[in-house]
Design a protein around this motif. Structure first.
Motif, PDB file in Angstrom:
ATOM      1  N   ALA A 122      59.296  79.932  -7.274  1.00 19.23           N
ATOM      2  CA  ALA A 122      57.844  79.427  -7.771  1.00 19.23           C
ATOM      3  C   ALA A 122      56.780  79.577  -6.914  1.00 19.23           C
ATOM      4  O   ALA A 122      55.764  79.294  -7.392  1.00 19.23           O
ATOM      5  CB  ALA A 122      58.049  77.960  -8.541  1.00 19.23           C
ATOM      6  N   LYS A 129      54.280  82.304  -8.745  1.00 21.04           N
ATOM      7  CA  LYS A 129      53.042  81.805  -8.747  1.00 21.04           C
ATOM      8  C   LYS A 129      51.997  82.883  -8.176  1.00 21.04           C
ATOM      9  O   LYS A 129      51.190  83.254  -8.700  1.00 21.04           O
ATOM     10  CB  LYS A 129      53.085  80.655  -7.851  1.00 21.04           C
ATOM     11  N   ASP A 159      53.523  83.909 -19.977  1.00 20.17           N
ATOM     12  CA  ASP A 159      53.247  82.731 -20.360  1.00 20.17           C
ATOM     13  C   ASP A 159      54.960  81.822 -20.320  1.00 20.17           C
ATOM     14  O   ASP A 159      54.792  80.736 -20.021  1.00 20.17           O
ATOM     15  CB  ASP A 159      52.770  82.470 -21.853  1.00 20.17           C
ATOM     16  N   SER A 163      55.739  78.755 -17.956  1.00 23.56           N
ATOM     17  CA  SER A 163      56.093  77.458 -18.387  1.00 23.56           C
ATOM     18  C   SER A 163      57.467  77.003 -17.885  1.00 23.56           C
ATOM     19  O   SER A 163      57.759  75.704 -17.600  1.00 23.56           O
ATOM     20  CB  SER A 163      56.084  77.749 -19.973  1.00 23.56           C
ATOM     21  N   LYS A 164      58.552  78.081 -17.691  1.00 26.49           N
ATOM     22  CA  LYS A 164      59.934  77.545 -17.241  1.00 26.49           C
ATOM     23  C   LYS A 164      59.660  77.127 -15.902  1.00 26.49           C
ATOM     24  O   LYS A 164      60.454  76.073 -15.652  1.00 26.49           O
ATOM     25  CB  LYS A 164      60.600  78.698 -17.361  1.00 26.49           C
ATOM     26  N   LEU A 165      59.070  77.645 -15.046  1.00 32.06           N
ATOM     27  CA  LEU A 165      58.875  77.297 -13.707  1.00 32.06           C
ATOM     28  C   LEU A 165      57.614  76.053 -13.528  1.00 32.06           C
ATOM     29  O   LEU A 165      57.480  75.680 -12.304  1.00 32.06           O
ATOM     30  CB  LEU A 165      58.820  78.434 -12.653  1.00 32.06           C
ATOM     31  N   CYS A 166      56.889  75.512 -14.663  1.00 28.99           N
ATOM     32  CA  CYS A 166      56.238  74.830 -14.453  1.00 28.99           C
ATOM     33  C   CYS A 166      54.880  74.954 -13.695  1.00 28.99           C
ATOM     34  O   CYS A 166      54.324  74.208 -13.040  1.00 28.99           O
ATOM     35  CB  CYS A 166      56.798  73.222 -13.877  1.00 28.99           C
ATOM     36  N   ILE A 167      54.520  76.083 -13.700  1.00 27.11           N
ATOM     37  CA  ILE A 167      53.325  76.601 -12.975  1.00 27.11           C
ATOM     38  C   ILE A 167      52.289  76.644 -14.075  1.00 27.11           C
ATOM     39  O   ILE A 167      52.070  77.362 -14.955  1.00 27.11           O
ATOM     40  CB  ILE A 167      53.616  78.066 -12.528  1.00 27.11           C
ATOM     41  N   SER A 168      51.210  75.937 -13.744  1.00 29.46           N
ATOM     42  CA  SER A 168      49.924  75.818 -14.732  1.00 29.46           C
ATOM     43  C   SER A 168      48.872  76.977 -14.565  1.00 29.46           C
ATOM     44  O   SER A 168      48.792  77.675 -13.363  1.00 29.46           O
ATOM     45  CB  SER A 168      49.005  74.553 -14.337  1.00 29.46           C
ATOM     46  N   SER A 171      46.530  76.238 -11.642  1.00 30.41           N
ATOM     47  CA  SER A 171      46.943  76.794 -10.170  1.00 30.41           C
ATOM     48  C   SER A 171      46.762  78.390  -9.686  1.00 30.41           C
ATOM     49  O   SER A 171      46.813  78.293  -8.780  1.00 30.41           O
ATOM     50  CB  SER A 171      48.292  76.124 -10.094  1.00 30.41           C
TER      51      SER A 171
END
Length: 206
Positions: A122, A129, A159, A163-168, A171
């Motif tokens: 991530a 990211k 998308d 979402s799977k790796l919790c990257i907004s 950020s």
């Protein structure tokens, strides 16, 4: 502040050294190579009101574009995503005025060929990211056409992967990513363009 920066001996020393050596780098990356150095000279030109530094930044950019190849890694820190993001950052800051679609089309294709569904890293420098930061910078870039560089299927997968790796989304905004880059540059202890960027952006006392 501009007067202080323009009369900082360490910045003059860094600029002189990089002008002598940076064009001979074989590393074109954002974190270690010519792309980061080009950003340094662009920011320095604005801080000092010295157009010669901006001319040198343009020379570095021309050299980067002439040597772009999809054989480079795709990642942000040391590969294509970081180089492409750096170009979009300079456009965002007003140093580049042209449409970047033609320049970055090969990077766009290389990025879409990467199976983002299988990425488990991530991080910004080597993981998802960084790829998302590049994609977002391209989507936000001003262009002369309504057509974007990525198709709907790819953006749907982007998308899902984020979402799977919790990257907004926040950020990966260009200002947030630049802040992350500054934190990395600020760790440099030698008198390189990284230290120069840190000084210009106020992350070190000078």
């Amino acid at each position: 502040m501009l007067h202080q920066i323009s009369n900082t001996p360490i910045l003059r020393e860094i600029a002189d050294k990089e002008m002598l050596t940076s064009l001979f780098m074989r590393d074109y990356s954002l974190m270690n190579g010519q792309m980061g150095c080009a950003i340094f000279f662009a920011l320095l030109s604005r801080a000092t009101q010295n157009h010669w530094y901006e001319d040198f930044a343009s020379e570095l950019l021309d050299n980067i574009c002439d040597n772009l190849t999809i054989s480079l890694p795709v990642d942000f820190g040391f590969g294509l995503c970081g180089i492409g993001w750096g170009i979009e950052f300079l456009k965002y800051k007003g140093f580049i005025h042209d449409d970047t679609d033609e320049i970055l089309s090969d990077i766009d294709k290389a990025v879409m060929e990467r199976d983002i569904r299988r990425i488990t890293d991530a991080s910004l420098e080597t993981g998802l990211k960084g790829l998302l930061a590049y994609v977002r910078s391209r989507l936000m870039s001003e262009r002369g056409t309504s057509y974007g560089p990525f198709d709907d299927i790819y953006l749907f997968e982007v998308d899902k992967a984020a979402s799977k790796l919790c990257i907004s989304n926040k950020s990966t905004e260009i200002t947030q990513v630049w802040g992350d880059c500054l934190q990395i540059f600020n760790l440099s202890h030698n008198n390189s363009w990284k230290k120069g960027i840190s000084i210009i952006c106020g992350h070190e006392r000078y």
